[in-house]
Enzyme design. Structure first.
Site, short mmCIF file in Angstrom:
data_model
loop_
_atom_site.label_atom_id
_atom_site.label_comp_id
_atom_site.label_asym_id
_atom_site.label_seq_id
_atom_site.Cartn_x
_atom_site.Cartn_y
_atom_site.Cartn_z
N TRP A 192 0.81 -1.27 -0.24
CA TRP A 192 -0.26 0.51 -0.23
C TRP A 192 0.71 1.28 -0.17
O TRP A 192 0.14 2.23 -0.63
CB TRP A 192 -0.86 -0.10 1.45
CG TRP A 192 -2.04 -1.09 0.96
CD1 TRP A 192 -2.27 -1.90 1.82
CD2 TRP A 192 -2.87 -1.09 0.20
NE1 TRP A 192 -3.51 -3.01 1.66
CE2 TRP A 192 -3.98 -2.47 0.72
CE3 TRP A 192 -3.31 -0.54 -1.14
CZ2 TRP A 192 -4.35 -2.95 -0.10
CZ3 TRP A 192 -4.63 -1.36 -1.95
CH2 TRP A 192 -5.10 -2.25 -1.74
N ASP B 37 -1.40 6.72 6.16
CA ASP B 37 -2.62 6.31 5.61
C ASP B 37 -2.92 5.32 6.89
O ASP B 37 -2.20 4.30 7.32
CB ASP B 37 -2.19 5.11 4.87
CG ASP B 37 -2.91 4.26 4.14
OD1 ASP B 37 -3.91 3.67 5.08
OD2 ASP B 37 -2.70 3.57 2.79
N LYS C 16 -12.03 -1.34 6.65
CA LYS C 16 -11.40 -2.00 7.47
C LYS C 16 -11.89 -2.25 8.79
O LYS C 16 -12.09 -2.50 9.46
CB LYS C 16 -9.84 -2.14 7.21
CG LYS C 16 -9.04 -1.28 6.00
CD LYS C 16 -9.14 -2.77 5.55
CE LYS C 16 -8.97 -2.93 3.74
NZ LYS C 16 -7.54 -2.06 3.23
C1 LIG Z 1 -7.10 -1.95 2.33
C2 LIG Z 1 -6.13 -0.51 1.95
C3 LIG Z 1 -5.82 -0.17 1.77
C4 LIG Z 1 -6.37 0.24 0.37
O1 LIG Z 1 -8.36 0.90 0.36
P1 LIG Z 1 -9.40 0.68 -0.70
O2 LIG Z 1 -9.77 1.73 0.08
O3 LIG Z 1 -9.59 0.23 -1.22
O4 LIG Z 1 -8.69 1.87 -2.31
C5 LIG Z 1 -4.70 1.13 1.05
N1 LIG Z 1 -3.58 1.36 2.94
C6 LIG Z 1 -4.12 0.49 2.93
C7 LIG Z 1 -3.09 0.23 4.26
C8 LIG Z 1 -4.90 -0.69 3.81
O5 LIG Z 1 -5.11 -1.41 4.30
#
Ligand SMILES: *Cc1c(COP(=O)(O)O)cnc(C)c1O
Length: 356
Positions: free
Chosen positions: A101, A168, A192
């Site tokens: 990511w 993030d 998540k």
């Molecule tokens: C799942 C995830 C993403 C991607 O998220 P989307 O909403 O599907 O774009 C990005 N960063 C992390 C840390 C993730 O767990």
């Protein structure tokens, strides 16, 4: 059969939030209308948006000089929106590459300026969180990933930074207290740990926009959403509602400090079984272990199929590891009860007994 949902995302949500949301689909607050068919400019939705924002603010102690935005496009759109808005033309940003990511975020930043990878754990398939790196002072921001969902690693603390920090937090937001004032911008896809897919939370300092010196499409300009309180266009009405219901639940059970305690308990239960059970081994370095996503392998890979069948027969869902790590990954998101982890641990013990 009771299902135990260890899925990595979209992940488990509190039953209370699902019931409330299901009711709102049929009849929102006795209005005779569904949440799905009301205007996003209605009083009903105004109240929902305000409530969700105030829960985010309260649960994370968001300071007054920050905006709380509900956007679309997932965390993946933030990978591009962050540099588009914050990385000046001809400027540089620092990225810590702690997983794919993070790599994807850095790749998007390269479209807008220079990227300095200040640290990477790619050398060992991201099984640890890089540390001990120095942060350059001539960069617009430092980009971090607090929890690496795929590899089961998590930052246990954040570095002192001389430059603004962007993080993030998709897979561990609301799982533990963070000092929001240490970050200029935090983003998280909801699916998540806070709600369903379709809404992305952005918490950002109000005054960081307008310095990039480039033309930004209206919908991708943070300022648009700050100025219009996430109502420039139709926001993801229903996902916001489910987030509200989830955060109400979180507040009722004692908020972030209380859930952190439960999350610790769940992680300790599972890691201690992995470490003591001769059939299993963890994949992440111990000091980098995540409390949200626990990755592990069988010492004897030939047993994988029979362990998977045991899980399936017992209603354990979503434990298959990401294809880039293999093995198993148990996601212990906020809504997963301790009893589900106890149940998984008991199956791991039984499995060791019958295969010892
Ligand atoms: C799942 C995830 C993403 C991607 O998220 P989307 O909403 O599907 O774009 C990005 N960063 C992390 C840390 C993730 O767990």
């Amino acid at each position: 059969m009771t299902k135990h949902n260890f899925g990595a995302g979209p992940g488990i949500l509190p039953k209370q939030a699902l019931e409330k949301s299901a009711q709102a689909v049929l009849d929102l607050n006795g209005s005779g209308l569904s949440i799905l068919e009301i205007s996003h400019r209605s009083k009903d939705f105004d109240d929902i948006l305000a409530k969700t924002k105030s829960l985010v603010k309260e649960l994370l102690n968001v300071p007054d000089n920050y905006s709380i935005l509900f956007l679309q496009g997932g965390a993946s759109t933030q990978f591009a929106m962050v540099p588009m808005n914050l990385l000046p033309q001809g400027g540089k940003a620092a990225y810590v590459e702690s997983g794919v990511w993070a790599s994807k975020a850095a790749k998007e930043a390269k479209l807008f300026g220079e990227v300095e990878l200040v640290a990477s754990s790619k050398d060992r398939n991201f099984c640890y969180v890089p540390s001990g790196y120095s942060i350059p002072k001539d960069v617009a921001y430092l980009h971090l990933t607090s929890n690496n969902t795929i590899y089961g690693t998590q930052m246990s603390s954040f570095p002192e930074s001389p430059v603004p920090v962007v993080c993030d937090m998709s897979s561990d937001i609301f799982s533990r207290p963070v000092d929001v004032s240490n970050f200029d911008l935090i983003y998280a896809g909801a699916q998540k740990n806070m709600g369903p897919a379709g809404v992305t939370l952005v918490i950002m300092k109000n005054d960081i926009c307008g310095k990039a010196g480039r033309k930004i499409p209206t919908m991708l300009d943070y300022q648009t959403h700050i100025d219009n309180d996430s109502l420039f266009n139709t926001p993801p009405v229903f996902p916001i509602y489910v987030c509200m219901a989830t955060l109400e639940w979180l507040k009722e059970i004692g908020g972030v400090p209380a859930i952190e305690k439960t999350n610790k308990e769940k992680a300790e239960l599972l890691y201690s079984e992995i470490d003591s059970n001769p059939l299993f081994k963890g994949t992440a370095d111990k000091e980098s272990r995540s409390k949200m996503n626990v990755c592990f392998l069988l010492e004897r890979p030939e047993l994988e199929e029979s362990f998977s069948s045991l899980l399936k027969a017992n209603g354990i869902i979503g434990l298959k590891g990401h294809r880039s790590v293999g093995g198993f990954r148990a996601s212990l998101y906020n809504a997963l009860p301790v009893s589900s982890v106890e149940f998984l641990v008991s199956l791991m013990r039984d499995f060791a007994k019958s295969n010892g």
